[in-house]
Scaffold this active site. Structure first.
Site, short mmCIF file in Angstrom:
data_model
loop_
_atom_site.label_atom_id
_atom_site.label_comp_id
_atom_site.label_asym_id
_atom_site.label_seq_id
_atom_site.Cartn_x
_atom_site.Cartn_y
_atom_site.Cartn_z
N HIS A 327 0.83 -1.19 0.00
CA HIS A 327 0.00 0.00 0.00
C HIS A 327 0.88 1.25 0.00
O HIS A 327 1.88 1.31 0.72
CB HIS A 327 -0.92 0.02 1.23
CG HIS A 327 -1.94 -1.08 1.23
ND1 HIS A 327 -2.82 -1.26 0.20
CD2 HIS A 327 -2.22 -2.05 2.13
CE1 HIS A 327 -3.61 -2.28 0.46
NE2 HIS A 327 -3.26 -2.79 1.63
N HIS A 370 1.67 0.77 12.57
CA HIS A 370 2.56 1.87 12.26
C HIS A 370 2.61 2.91 13.36
O HIS A 370 1.74 3.00 14.22
CB HIS A 370 2.16 2.54 10.93
CG HIS A 370 0.78 3.13 10.93
ND1 HIS A 370 -0.36 2.37 10.94
CD2 HIS A 370 0.35 4.42 10.90
CE1 HIS A 370 -1.43 3.14 10.93
NE2 HIS A 370 -1.02 4.39 10.91
N GLU A 376 -3.51 12.55 13.93
CA GLU A 376 -4.60 12.11 13.05
C GLU A 376 -5.93 12.23 13.80
O GLU A 376 -6.10 11.64 14.86
CB GLU A 376 -4.38 10.65 12.62
CG GLU A 376 -3.09 10.41 11.88
CD GLU A 376 -2.88 8.93 11.57
OE1 GLU A 376 -3.68 8.11 12.05
OE2 GLU A 376 -1.92 8.60 10.86
N TYR A 385 -16.33 2.15 8.22
CA TYR A 385 -14.90 2.27 7.92
C TYR A 385 -14.19 1.09 8.57
O TYR A 385 -14.22 0.93 9.78
CB TYR A 385 -14.33 3.59 8.42
CG TYR A 385 -12.85 3.73 8.12
CD1 TYR A 385 -12.42 3.92 6.81
CD2 TYR A 385 -11.89 3.65 9.12
CE1 TYR A 385 -11.08 4.04 6.51
CE2 TYR A 385 -10.54 3.77 8.83
CZ TYR A 385 -10.14 3.96 7.52
OH TYR A 385 -8.81 4.07 7.22
N HIS A 406 -0.37 2.23 16.35
CA HIS A 406 -1.76 1.83 16.18
C HIS A 406 -1.88 0.84 15.03
O HIS A 406 -1.02 0.73 14.16
CB HIS A 406 -2.72 3.02 15.99
CG HIS A 406 -2.25 4.07 15.04
ND1 HIS A 406 -1.26 4.97 15.34
CD2 HIS A 406 -2.66 4.40 13.79
CE1 HIS A 406 -1.08 5.81 14.33
NE2 HIS A 406 -1.91 5.47 13.37
#
Length: 491
Positions: A327, A370, A376, A385, A406
């Site tokens: 990704h 990560h 954020e 989501y 997280h």
């Protein structure tokens, strides 16, 4: 896919995979606003626009003639330093029945205890925490009349507006129109994302109709009024100080992709001439003031310039991503960005997570575990989501500060690593967003003490299995073989 004849229902836009579906494979005429949007717009981002409600109003070849047609007043909004380079010089000329200076002075308004502007840790009304925090949807008031301005509530932010660098994140919850009342944010520029109920926004430049799944940007110093055509409304706001939103650079992507400039819409002039009392609410340094006047502030007959509010339909976002493996960083989902004084890091990014194809093969599909430098703050406009728990509902807020790890629970990790899923469409009928910043956030008293606040349960990671230890015999055999060959290994 809904047929174009069905798209008069605004809920149907939440079901389409992309705005391209409204074109029905070449059906003519195509259309660029939702069927229920009552207004006409001009298209483009950063252009120098011209709009006249009465043709022939704007003077040609000059901006401020001795006499403007129809006895109008010329008024300029200068939003950048006078000597700013041409590419970042922001201004607008307005031709109006009365200039904005025609008012009856300022008076203080009581502090809104639910808002905050000073996010420096020395402020006792803000809190620092590494904990992953979240909030259930904030209640929309019932009973008493609460308009857009009265319903502002601050969640988190960084900096302080008089320093001209920083940002604040807010929610709004409102159940009433702003009646004979306008708002001016003298601190900074705001991007507003309605989550429940459309916003009918009258600005000095003309009206904007903004629905869930769209965003609107209203710049510093511009007067506007918010009405609620669908009744009670809730949404999210990112306010930035000392910077302006712009489109991110495309770099190797080339000329097209992400949010295309042609899809941004700005209002057309529409004036209101009325002799009646009005209240103008100003936010300055996080404090609220008001002035009164005996005429409408929306008496602009014509205008031209490049400092103008705009809106964007998020279903038009052109997603890019990997078509092989792994990704790419979430910056590929950036709709708008705002520069900071650090040339290597933005003050703020507005990212969205919308329906798209996921085709990367031999790739771990959920968000990888990560830690990163960014703060954020996420919200959900509609749908689901997958990167959050079931408690993450439309209207919720989720916050993670920089460098705190997280990632998903073990069950999701196990599912994603056990079987290679096929290429598939993800985030269908869903629209989530992230406000991301290079600056650390502090949390307001309002959000910290809210009954809606909850924490990501650390026990969700207790089941993360140490699979490495299951291979102890194999690892020891490999190390022993390496040692026999004179190759050093580590245990």
């Amino acid at each position: 896919m809904p047929s174009t004849s069905d798209l008069s229902d605004p809920q149907e836009y939440q079901k389409i995979f992309h705005w391209a579906e409204t074109q029905k494979d070449g059906t003519i005429p195509s259309f660029n606003t939702r069927r229920n949007d009552p207004y006409e717009y001009q298209a483009g981002f950063g252009n120098s626009f011209v709009s006249e409600a009465v043709p022939g109003t704007i003077p040609q070849g000059q901006n401020s003639p001795r006499n403007v047609r129809f006895g109008l007043y010329a008024e300029q909004i200068t939003a950048s330093a006078f000597i700013a380079p041409r590419h970042c010089n922001k201004k607008a000329w307005l031709y109006r029945a009365r200039p904005a200076v025609a008012h009856q002075g300022f008076t203080n308004l009581p502090d809104n205890k639910d808002t905050e502007a000073n996010f420096l840790p020395m402020n006792p009304r803000v809190h620092v925490s590494p904990t992953q925090l979240a909030w259930f949807p904030f209640d929309i008031p019932s009973g008493e009349q609460v308009d857009f301005v009265d319903g502002l509530k601050t969640v988190a932010g960084s900096g302080e507006p008089t320093l001209r660098e920083g940002l604040a994140t807010h929610v709004y919850t409102a159940n009433a129109n702003m009646t004979k009342k306008a708002f001016v944010n003298s601190d900074g520029e705001m991007v507003i994302l309605p989550q429940q109920g459309a916003l009918d926004i009258q600005t000095e430049f003309g009206p904007l109709f903004v629905q869930p799944g769209e965003l609107v940007v209203i710049q510093r110093g511009i007067r506007f009024r918010v009405e609620l055509p669908d009744g009670p409304s809730r949404g999210y706001i990112l306010e930035i100080w000392g910077s302006q939103f712009e489109l991110p650079e495309l770099g190797p992507l080339g000329a097209n992709g992400l949010a295309n400039a042609r899809d941004f819409l700005v209002p057309t002039a529409k004036y209101e001439i009325a002799q009646e009392p009005w209240e103008i609410v100003y936010k300055l340094g996080g404090k609220f003031f008001k002035s009164t006047q005996n005429h409408s502030p929306f008496d602009v007959v014509a205008w031209h310039g490049n400092y103008v509010p705009y809106k964007y339909d998020l279903t038009k976002f052109v997603n890019v991503g990997s078509i092989s493996v792994d990704h790419i960083d979430p910056s590929i989902f950036c709709v708008l960005t705002a520069k900071s004084r650090d040339l290597t890091a933005p003050l703020a990014d507005v990212l969205i997570f919308s329906p798209r194809w996921d085709v990367a093969s031999h790739t771990y599909r959920p968000p990888y575990y990560h830690r990163n430098a960014a703060s954020e703050l996420m919200g959900l406009l509609y749908g689901d989501y997958g990167g959050r728990s079931d408690a993450f509902q439309p209207g919720s807020v989720s916050f993670e500060c920089g460098m705190v790890p997280h990632g998903v629970a073990y069950e999701e990790f196990q599912s994603a690593t056990a079987t290679a899923p096929p290429a598939m469409q993800i985030s269908q009928a869903s629209m989530a967003f992230m406000f991301e910043s290079s600056r650390p956030f502090t949390i307001t008293d309002y959000a910290w003490t809210s009954e809606k606040r909850h924490e990501h349960e650390p026990k969700m990671w207790d089941d993360l299995v140490d699979h490495f230890s299951e291979h102890t015999a194999e690892v020891e055999a490999l190390l022993a073989a390496a040692a026999a060959r004179g190759v050093k290994g580590r245990v």
